[in-house]
Design an enzyme around this catalytic site. Structure first.
Site, short mmCIF file in Angstrom:
data_model
loop_
_atom_site.label_atom_id
_atom_site.label_comp_id
_atom_site.label_asym_id
_atom_site.label_seq_id
_atom_site.Cartn_x
_atom_site.Cartn_y
_atom_site.Cartn_z
N VAL A 93 38.87 38.65 -50.72
CA VAL A 93 38.77 40.01 -49.91
C VAL A 93 40.12 40.55 -49.89
CG1 VAL A 93 38.47 40.76 -47.80
CG2 VAL A 93 36.68 39.08 -48.82
N THR A 138 37.11 32.00 -43.24
CA THR A 138 36.74 31.40 -41.97
C THR A 138 35.55 30.42 -42.41
OG1 THR A 138 35.23 33.07 -41.76
CG2 THR A 138 37.23 33.12 -40.23
N ASP A 168 50.85 35.48 -48.56
CA ASP A 168 50.02 34.35 -48.59
C ASP A 168 50.93 33.27 -48.49
OD1 ASP A 168 46.90 33.96 -49.85
OD2 ASP A 168 48.10 32.25 -50.03
N CYS A 196 -4.18 43.15 -37.88
CA CYS A 196 -3.97 43.07 -39.25
C CYS A 196 -2.82 42.10 -39.31
CB CYS A 196 -3.31 44.40 -39.92
SG CYS A 196 -4.54 45.42 -40.04
N GLU A 212 31.03 39.61 -54.56
CA GLU A 212 31.75 39.19 -55.60
C GLU A 212 31.20 39.56 -56.95
OE1 GLU A 212 32.93 34.65 -55.74
OE2 GLU A 212 33.45 34.83 -53.54
#
Length: 435
Positions: free
Chosen positions: A11, A86, A30, A265, A158
């Site tokens: 992401v 997460t 990062d 139904c 992805e």
């Protein structure tokens, strides 16, 4: 705009490269030096269609760079997108550890005027109850006043995530304040799809609504396919016919929360299909639990009446759907039967139901389920209103809506979502079944 993107997985990497290609100045952040080095060299840290050439292009153009220094990235940008994972625990709970760490990092380096946007998938309430307090404690600032907070869930698949980014069916922004919502919406200027600016918790929930429905659709198709195969049928021929119906099958029909389903139904045909699967030794856990799910929803309505703590109940509506007098397997008949069985003093109004006009299977059904209906049913909405301390609304007929307006301090249990339900939700005495 100047944007920092925290987390350079699927992401984060795709969001960073796509935003940079739109002319924004992006800094990827990062903890992994390997990922940072890959971005710096113009290579994507993930394998994904189009992401390699796009990353190379924006790094060469100078609109995307990467660092492990969160503080430096914060000071160089005006908005931070949080895209950390997460992961799921064995019991199904989601870990918020990475979100908490990033929130603390951002809060510790953030100055007033910054906007923090969470794109990570998280349960409703996580942002406002957990992450905002961390940001405020670490920064000494106040969300919605000194800095903005938003939840902007991603809907990227992805394999097609770059295409999905540039061709979104919708953009969802949960905002702490209107100015924050405006700034996040500006990120996506020029992209197609409707933009929804909603409360933060609503934005968090939309991702779960989407993915739960996707899983439901796949399981439905696979179970139906297994039954078809066992019966010697080509399931794709069956589904071609099914998919051709854009009025009821592939449409918004039946996707608004309301009361339980019934009628002559749906319950009968579901039971018949599950029975056929069992005879063919085909396990259909999804299909076999549709009726129990419907029963659980009906039980919720019954429990709301019990919680109202009054024995004098008025039921407005009895047939299984508006505009008919068909009472067969009506969930409102079932609700009435349970209330009577528990000793409630019940009165019923339905514009379309008159005992003298019921006939055939319809009359036989009601004689079996509510033999004393004649003592409970009235043609006067005012009679029911005068009798009731608790008004159970199972119809949106004009006479019923008028009665609701005159209900005063009576408890209103809304099974159909009244036209003004959004305003009534904050009104004492009003209870919505699923909203």
């Amino acid at each position: 705009m100047r944007i920092s993107v925290f987390g350079l997985g699927y992401v984060g990497c795709v969001s960073a490269a796509c935003l940079a290609s739109m002319g924004h100045e992006v800094v990827g952040v990062d903890v992994s030096q390997t990922k940072v080095d890959l971005i710096t060299s113009g290579r994507a840290p993930v394998v994904e269609d189009r992401i390699g050439e796009l990353t190379e292009q924006v790094v060469r153009a100078g609109t995307l760079r990467a660092t492990t220094d969160a503080s430096e990235a914060l000071h160089a940008t005006d908005m931070s997108l949080v895209c950390v994972g997460t992961p799921s625990a064995p019991n199904g709970s989601l870990s918020t550890l990475y979100l908490e760490r990033v929130a603390e990092e951002i809060g510790g380096a953030m100055k007033g005027g910054h906007t923090v946007v969470f794109r990570s998938t998280m349960l409703p309430g996580t942002c406002e109850s957990l992450l905002v307090p961390i940001l405020e404690a670490a920064s000494g600032l106040r969300a919605g006043r000194d800095f903005g907070v938003a939840v902007n869930p991603e809907f990227l698949r992805e394999g097609t995530s770059v295409r999905d980014f540039f061709e979104p069916p919708k953009t969802v922004i949960g905002e702490s304040d209107p100015a924050t919502g405006e700034s996040v919406a500006a990120l996506y200027d020029g992209l197609p799809g409707e933009v929804f600016r909603v409360p933060i918790a609503v934005a968090e929930m939309t991702k779960y609504a989407d993915n739960a429905f996707h899983g439901l659709k796949i399981s439905f198709a696979n179970e139906l396919g297994a039954v078809c195969q066992a019966l010697g049928l080509d399931s794709h021929q069956v589904m071609d016919v099914f998919l051709a119906d854009r009025k009821l099958n592939i449409s918004p029909a039946y996707l608004r929360p309301g009361f339980a389903f019934g009628g002559s139904c749906l319950p009968k045909d579901l039971r018949g299909l599950v029975y056929a699967a069992r005879r063919a030794d085909v396990s259909v856990p999804l299909l076999s639990h549709v009726l129990p799910s419907n029963e659980a929803h009906l039980q919720r309505a019954f429990e709301l009446v019990v919680a109202a703590d009054s024995r004098k109940v008025g039921l407005f509506g009895l047939s299984f759907k508006p505009g008919t007098d068909d009472l067969r397997e009506s969930p409102l008949v079932e609700l009435a039967e349970r209330l009577l069985g528990k000793g409630y003093d019940l009165r019923i109004y339905d514009e379309n139901v008159t005992l003298s006009r019921l006939m055939g299977a319809n009359r036989q059904y009601i004689e079996q389920r509510l033999p004393h209906l004649g003592d409970l049913l009235t043609t006067s909405v005012d009679d029911v209103l005068a009798h009731a301390d608790v008004c159970v609304i199972g119809s949106r007929e004009p006479a019923v809506l008028d009665a609701v307006e005159r209900a005063g301090t009576r408890t209103i249990i809304d099974l159909v979502r009244l036209p003004d339900a959004a305003e009534r939700r904050a009104t004492p005495g009003y209870v919505g079944l699923a909203w």
